[in-house]
Design a protein around this motif. Structure first.
Motif, short mmCIF file in Angstrom:
data_model
loop_
_atom_site.label_atom_id
_atom_site.label_comp_id
_atom_site.label_asym_id
_atom_site.label_seq_id
_atom_site.Cartn_x
_atom_site.Cartn_y
_atom_site.Cartn_z
N SER A 8 6.80 -4.39 9.72
CA SER A 8 7.57 -3.40 8.97
C SER A 8 8.18 -4.08 7.75
CB SER A 8 8.70 -2.82 9.83
OG SER A 8 8.17 -2.09 10.91
N LEU A 9 8.26 -3.31 6.68
CA LEU A 9 8.94 -3.77 5.48
C LEU A 9 10.21 -2.96 5.34
CD1 LEU A 9 6.05 -4.02 2.86
CD2 LEU A 9 6.94 -5.81 4.36
N LYS A 10 11.32 -3.64 5.21
CA LYS A 10 12.61 -2.98 4.96
C LYS A 10 12.88 -3.09 3.46
CE LYS A 10 17.54 -3.54 5.96
NZ LYS A 10 18.50 -4.36 6.74
N LEU A 11 13.03 -1.94 2.82
CA LEU A 11 13.33 -1.94 1.40
C LEU A 11 14.30 -0.82 1.07
CD1 LEU A 11 10.30 -0.48 -0.55
CD2 LEU A 11 10.27 -0.66 1.90
N LYS A 12 14.87 -0.92 -0.10
CA LYS A 12 15.79 0.14 -0.53
C LYS A 12 15.02 1.44 -0.67
CE LYS A 12 19.36 -2.55 -2.72
NZ LYS A 12 20.23 -2.70 -3.88
N THR A 13 15.62 2.51 -0.21
CA THR A 13 14.98 3.81 -0.27
C THR A 13 14.64 4.18 -1.72
OG1 THR A 13 16.16 4.44 1.73
CG2 THR A 13 15.18 6.22 0.45
#
Length: 168
Positions: A142-147
């Motif tokens: 998974s990549l967590k990034l700013k929406t």
């Protein structure tokens, strides 16, 4: 040592090339929203629901991103998009148009839709989250990034965003 899927390498390279920061998390396969909830504990951010849909004739295709806490109601989204009778697209079309597989559907697959055949539909309630998680073409990461960055990535890939607001 973990071998990365070529598609994952390509989308992460693209994010790096356009200056989008993200955190990568490797985990057990997450092919359902229930399994994604387990990964969310690791990442500290929710995964958005990603649905690959088509019209009755199989001539229009949609990648619908929905708040993870909402139920998908076909009739409601169909009405908002002005399309009669949406249904789930086939695995063959998913692969053909987005180079993606069921269980790892992601808005980052828009990278592979060079002909812009898939309409990206975005639930505006996703903006309530500062960060969101998406798969990088595989269900084992998974990549967590700013929406806000996710929306920018979609636009940078040349896709327009259709805004929807399904009820909770």
């Amino acid at each position: 040592m973990m071998i990365m899927d070529e598609r994952q390498i390509q989308v992460q390279k693209y994010l790096n090339d356009i200056g989008i920061s993200y955190e990568l998390y490797n985990h057990e396969p997450c092919v359902t929203m229930e399994l994604c909830e387990e990964a969310d504990k690791l990442t500290g951010a929710p995964h958005c629901k990603n649905l690959f849909l088509t019209n009755r004739q199989g001539t229009e295709f949609f990648l619908v991103l929905i708040d993870p806490n909402k139920r998908f109601r076909t009739a409601e989204v169909s009405k908002q998009l002005g399309v009669s009778r949406l249904s789930f697209g086939t695995d063959d079309k998913l692969h053909e148009l987005l180079n993606a597989t069921a269980g790892a559907i992601t808005p980052l697959a828009a990278y592979y839709d060079t002909d812009k055949r898939v309409c990206i539909c975005y639930d505006d309630d996703l903006d309530d989250y500062e960060y969101i998680c998406v798969h990088p073409m595989v269900s084992t990461a998974s990549l967590k990034l700013k929406t806000a960055d996710l929306k920018q990535v979609i636009l940078t890939m040349g896709h327009q965003i259709r805004h929807i607001l399904p009820s909770k």
